[in-house]
Design an enzyme around this catalytic site. Structure first.
Site, PDB file in Angstrom:
ATOM      1  N   MET A 133     -11.344   4.279   5.649  1.00 55.28           N
ATOM      2  CA  MET A 133     -10.060   4.347   4.947  1.00 55.28           C
ATOM      3  C   MET A 133      -9.686   3.000   4.341  1.00 55.28           C
ATOM      4  O   MET A 133      -9.906   1.943   4.922  1.00 55.28           O
ATOM      5  CB  MET A 133      -8.961   4.806   5.896  1.00 55.28           C
ATOM      6  CG  MET A 133      -7.669   5.187   5.181  1.00 55.28           C
ATOM      7  SD  MET A 133      -7.914   6.519   3.981  1.00 55.28           S
ATOM      8  CE  MET A 133      -8.306   7.874   5.060  1.00 55.28           C
ATOM      9  N   ARG A 192     -10.723  -2.068  -3.558  1.00 55.72           N
ATOM     10  CA  ARG A 192     -10.776  -2.743  -2.270  1.00 55.72           C
ATOM     11  C   ARG A 192     -12.178  -2.647  -1.655  1.00 55.72           C
ATOM     12  O   ARG A 192     -12.836  -1.631  -1.833  1.00 55.72           O
ATOM     13  CB  ARG A 192      -9.775  -2.085  -1.305  1.00 55.72           C
ATOM     14  CG  ARG A 192      -8.359  -2.079  -1.793  1.00 55.72           C
ATOM     15  CD  ARG A 192      -7.604  -1.058  -0.990  1.00 55.72           C
ATOM     16  NE  ARG A 192      -6.197  -1.048  -1.345  1.00 55.72           N
ATOM     17  CZ  ARG A 192      -5.342  -0.153  -0.895  1.00 55.72           C
ATOM     18  NH1 ARG A 192      -5.736   0.808  -0.089  1.00 55.72           N
ATOM     19  NH2 ARG A 192      -4.078  -0.207  -1.243  1.00 55.72           N
ATOM     20  N   ALA A 249      -0.127   5.284   1.313  1.00 59.15           N
ATOM     21  CA  ALA A 249      -0.296   6.103   2.521  1.00 59.15           C
ATOM     22  C   ALA A 249      -0.466   5.222   3.758  1.00 59.15           C
ATOM     23  O   ALA A 249      -1.317   4.341   3.795  1.00 59.15           O
ATOM     24  CB  ALA A 249      -1.492   7.028   2.376  1.00 59.15           C
ATOM     25  N   ASP A 260      -2.311  -1.047   5.858  1.00 61.72           N
ATOM     26  CA  ASP A 260      -2.636  -0.563   7.201  1.00 61.72           C
ATOM     27  C   ASP A 260      -4.130  -0.441   7.436  1.00 61.72           C
ATOM     28  O   ASP A 260      -4.552   0.052   8.485  1.00 61.72           O
ATOM     29  CB  ASP A 260      -1.975   0.799   7.456  1.00 61.72           C
ATOM     30  CG  ASP A 260      -2.534   1.891   6.538  1.00 61.72           C
ATOM     31  OD1 ASP A 260      -3.130   2.854   7.048  1.00 61.72           O
ATOM     32  OD2 ASP A 260      -2.376   1.761   5.313  1.00 61.72           O
ATOM     33  N   ASP A 290       0.854  -1.172   0.000  1.00 60.70           N
ATOM     34  CA  ASP A 290       0.000   0.000   0.000  1.00 60.70           C
ATOM     35  C   ASP A 290       0.905   1.243   0.000  1.00 60.70           C
ATOM     36  O   ASP A 290       2.136   1.139   0.128  1.00 60.70           O
ATOM     37  CB  ASP A 290      -0.881  -0.054   1.253  1.00 60.70           C
ATOM     38  CG  ASP A 290      -1.772   1.154   1.400  1.00 60.70           C
ATOM     39  OD1 ASP A 290      -2.432   1.526   0.410  1.00 60.70           O
ATOM     40  OD2 ASP A 290      -1.811   1.727   2.506  1.00 60.70           O
ATOM     41  N   HIS A 301     -15.275   5.897  -0.509  1.00 65.78           N
ATOM     42  CA  HIS A 301     -15.021   6.420   0.837  1.00 65.78           C
ATOM     43  C   HIS A 301     -16.014   7.546   1.150  1.00 65.78           C
ATOM     44  O   HIS A 301     -16.623   7.572   2.239  1.00 65.78           O
ATOM     45  CB  HIS A 301     -13.580   6.936   0.899  1.00 65.78           C
ATOM     46  CG  HIS A 301     -13.120   7.331   2.265  1.00 65.78           C
ATOM     47  ND1 HIS A 301     -11.942   6.871   2.800  1.00 65.78           N
ATOM     48  CD2 HIS A 301     -13.658   8.147   3.209  1.00 65.78           C
ATOM     49  CE1 HIS A 301     -11.784   7.392   4.011  1.00 65.78           C
ATOM     50  NE2 HIS A 301     -12.817   8.178   4.280  1.00 65.78           N
ATOM     51  N   ALA A 346     -13.467  10.964   9.285  1.00 60.69           N
ATOM     52  CA  ALA A 346     -12.849  10.862   7.967  1.00 60.69           C
ATOM     53  C   ALA A 346     -12.040   9.587   7.826  1.00 60.69           C
ATOM     54  O   ALA A 346     -11.956   9.004   6.736  1.00 60.69           O
ATOM     55  CB  ALA A 346     -11.962  12.077   7.710  1.00 60.69           C
ATOM     56  N   LYS A 400     -11.672   6.461  -3.287  1.00 60.85           N
ATOM     57  CA  LYS A 400     -12.091   7.714  -2.672  1.00 60.85           C
ATOM     58  C   LYS A 400     -13.568   8.041  -2.904  1.00 60.85           C
ATOM     59  O   LYS A 400     -14.223   8.598  -2.016  1.00 60.85           O
ATOM     60  CB  LYS A 400     -11.184   8.859  -3.143  1.00 60.85           C
ATOM     61  CG  LYS A 400      -9.703   8.632  -2.830  1.00 60.85           C
ATOM     62  CD  LYS A 400      -9.482   8.162  -1.395  1.00 60.85           C
ATOM     63  CE  LYS A 400      -8.033   7.840  -1.121  1.00 60.85           C
ATOM     64  NZ  LYS A 400      -7.842   7.082   0.137  1.00 60.85           N
TER      65      LYS A 400
END
Length: 285
Positions: free
Chosen positions: A53, A164, A18, A190, A16, A60, A49, A57
């Site tokens: 994650m 994902r 970030a 993460d 990944d 999200h 927010a 986006k």
């Protein structure tokens, strides 16, 4: 006649971005979500927010808008609950903000370069994927290259039909890099969607507990944590990520080489990721 032979060595690690290799604490996407929603008159906390994650986006933002509290704030301001067209409007504002600010959060996570060098020395290919769309990934990857890190392949969220937690991005890496078997791949992430992605692709999956979204601290804040608080955070986050099914859970990418060694020992013993239970935190053999 061809006969199946299970792999004995890892051929590819899919990383990944970030919270894994760059942007300790995963601040680039989360802070921009807060700013984008604020422009629509809808206050959003950093914790809110961070909730979805790991997804693409647009998805999200859709998940945020499905939160009853956030939907109520939106309806109070705009007179209706947010539908897909509202999500798209927020996304269209989010994107230029993300591109504008991505450079502020581009530092490599400590340990990344030595780990990449170690993997390459073993002949392991470096794949990568992200919840970022391709237009953002171009800038993220350019910043990383300037700091000495480049992946052999990158799959952005909008490079596949379904991001994902579906396995498409991880599998696209394996195909592009010519990997012989998904069991010879390790997915490192993460977030829960990124961990599930690896499991759904039939790969070994490794969760990072303290460098990413779940802890949400800068590297300096992380280093300043008293050991008791670090242990408490580790326990909390491992419990949160356990349902995603990671085979291993470690603090940061710096610990990954030991996991690769452990996985190769399991491959030699005939273990396969699809049938293996996760190992507890700290279990490396």
């Amino acid at each position: 006649m061809a006969a199946y032979q299970a792999p004995r060595k890892i051929e590819c690690v899919i990383l990944d971005w970030a919270g894994t290799t760059v942007d300790f604490g995963s601040f680039a996407p989360t802070q921009v979500f807060v700013e984008a929603f604020a422009e629509f008159g809808v206050p959003l906390t950093l914790a809110q927010a961070r909730g979805p994650m790991g997804r693409g986006k647009w998805d999200h933002i859709r998940a945020l808008c499905d939160d009853p509290a956030i939907a109520a704030r939106y309806a109070e301001r705009h007179g209706h609950a947010p539908d897909d067209s509202d999500v798209t409007r927020i996304y269209e504002r989010f994107m230029p903000l993300q591109i504008e600010k991505i450079g502020q959060y581009s530092d490599l996570i400590p340990g990344t370069l030595p780990v990449i060098a170690s993997l390459r020395a073993q002949g392991i290919a470096i794949g990568s994927c992200s919840g970022y769309p391709a237009i953002v990934m171009e800038k993220v990857a350019a910043n990383a290259r300037a700091s000495g890190y480049h992946a052999d392949h990158i799959v952005a969220a909008d490079d596949v039909p379904r991001g994902r937690p579906f396995p498409s991005q991880a599998l696209a890496n394996a195909i592009a890099l010519g990997i012989s078997d998904v069991a010879a791949c390790v997915k490192v992430d993460d977030t829960a969607p990124g961990i599930v992605e690896g499991r759904a692709a039939g790969m070994w999956s490794v969760a990072l507990l303290l460098s990413g979204n779940a802890l949400g601290l800068t590297h300096e804040q992380y280093l300043a944590l008293p050991e008791t608080e670090r242990q408490a955070a580790r326990a909390r986050i491992s419990a949160e990520l356990a349902p995603a099914g990671p085979h291993y859970m470690i603090d940061t990418i710096a610990e990954l080489p030991a996991v690769i060694t452990a996985i190769e020992q399991r491959l030699e013993a005939g273990d396969m990721p699809q049938s293996c239970a996760p190992r507890p935190l700290g279990a490396m053999g």
